[in-house]
Write a protein that holds these residues in place. Structure first.
Motif, PDB file in Angstrom:
ATOM      1  N   THR A 204       1.863   4.816   0.904  1.00  0.00           N
ATOM      2  CA  THR A 204       1.603   5.539   2.423  1.00  0.00           C
ATOM      3  C   THR A 204       0.790   6.370   2.555  1.00  0.00           C
ATOM      4  O   THR A 204       0.017   6.872   3.504  1.00  0.00           O
ATOM      5  CB  THR A 204       2.876   5.928   2.822  1.00  0.00           C
ATOM      6  OG1 THR A 204       3.297   6.935   1.932  1.00  0.00           O
ATOM      7  CG2 THR A 204       4.097   4.934   2.937  1.00  0.00           C
ATOM      8  N   ASP A 205       0.288   7.202   1.390  1.00  0.00           N
ATOM      9  CA  ASP A 205      -0.695   8.467   1.381  1.00  0.00           C
ATOM     10  C   ASP A 205      -1.828   8.045   0.515  1.00  0.00           C
ATOM     11  O   ASP A 205      -2.776   8.883   0.192  1.00  0.00           O
ATOM     12  CB  ASP A 205       0.055   9.711   0.693  1.00  0.00           C
ATOM     13  CG  ASP A 205       0.523   9.376  -0.806  1.00  0.00           C
ATOM     14  OD1 ASP A 205       0.382   7.891  -1.468  1.00  0.00           O
ATOM     15  OD2 ASP A 205       0.771  10.173  -1.563  1.00  0.00           O
TER      16      ASP A 205
ATOM     17  N   GLN B 121       0.679  -1.515  -0.116  1.00  0.00           N
ATOM     18  CA  GLN B 121       0.055   0.015  -0.068  1.00  0.00           C
ATOM     19  C   GLN B 121       0.803   1.250   0.013  1.00  0.00           C
ATOM     20  O   GLN B 121       1.729   1.445   0.827  1.00  0.00           O
ATOM     21  CB  GLN B 121      -1.018  -0.042   1.002  1.00  0.00           C
ATOM     22  CG  GLN B 121      -1.908   1.380   1.212  1.00  0.00           C
ATOM     23  CD  GLN B 121      -2.976   1.264   2.427  1.00  0.00           C
ATOM     24  OE1 GLN B 121      -2.993   0.228   3.085  1.00  0.00           O
ATOM     25  NE2 GLN B 121      -3.538   2.206   2.389  1.00  0.00           N
TER      26      GLN B 121
END
Length: 246
Positions: free
Chosen positions: A162-163, A160
């Motif tokens: 991070t943002d 995933q």
């Protein structure tokens, strides 16, 4: 990573003895996962990853609508033949109807589903009504066939970003089918969403409607039932939609 179809099959088998009222659908699901697992084993992951992957840094990472339809023709026919052996009478009938078509028309449900998928990626909204009307009755077969293909390819890169805060899957662009709440050492009741297509999970804001983005607490009622204490309904009075949370 655990084989997702083996895991799902094991859970369905576990439930069979506890939920006799759902025996028919669970028995069907067990057989379906076997066909899907066989299909997943045939997916040329590295080859198709190269075909459908987005340019570096773009999301979703996969352009599912770019799957090579011509290479899906034979696997789709085999999939239909398998489903025609164990489905309900309605499902068997639909499978036989598709199998009776010529090669190009047999692919129409896939063509319609992938076309709608491309639009969903761009809008983040459910566009089921945009599928070709004549193929609506066959959407189940297209969806059940595409799931193991997309899931297999998605496993090549499911880390995933991070943002990531969007309401659609960063891997394949699918919309969430369920929310998951977990107590972690650093976060009680952390919420994540799970993709309805490839089962990728991503973190999502706790007090936010995943459909319209509403954040006002009084517009986000939660519904529970004592008989299924581990499941709840996260609703939204703004867009009048909901998502189940486990």
């Amino acid at each position: 990573m655990d084989n997702p179809w083996s895991v799902r099959r094991a859970r369905a088998v576990h439930l069979l003895g506890k939920t006799p009222h759902a025996e028919a659908i669970l028995t069907f699901y067990v057989a379906l996962t076997e066909v899907q697992e066989s299909l997943a084993d045939q997916v040329p992951v590295s080859e198709w990853w190269g075909i459908v992957r987005s340019p570096e840094g773009e999301f979703p990472r996969l352009r599912v609508e770019g799957l090579p339809l011509d290479e899906c023709a034979l696997p789709f026919r085999d999939f239909l033949s398998g489903v025609a052996k164990f489905g309900t009478e309605t499902i068997k009938s639909g499978a036989h109807a598709l199998l009776s078509r010529d090669d190009d028309r047999q692919l129409e449900p896939l063509r319609a589903a992938l076309g709608a998928w491309g639009k969903a990626e761009k809008t983040g909204e459910d566009v089921e009504d945009d599928r070709e009307e004549q193929e609506e009755d066959f959407y189940f077969y297209a969806r059940a066939f595409l799931e193991p293909i997309v899931t297999s390819i998605a496993q090549a890169d499911s880390s995933q970003p991070t943002d990531w805060t969007q309401n659609f899957c960063f891997v394949c662009g699918g919309l969430p089918q369920v929310a998951v709440l977990r107590d972690l050492p650093d976060a009680l009741g952390r919420r994540s969403l799970m993709c309805s297509m490839c089962a990728t999970e991503w973190r999502f804001q706790r007090l936010t409607c995943p459909h319209c983005g509403e954040t006002e607490a009084d517009k986000l009622p939660v519904h529970t039932a004592e008989s299924v204490a581990h499941v709840r309904i996260d609703a939204c009075t703004t867009c009048m939609r909901y998502i189940k949370a486990v």
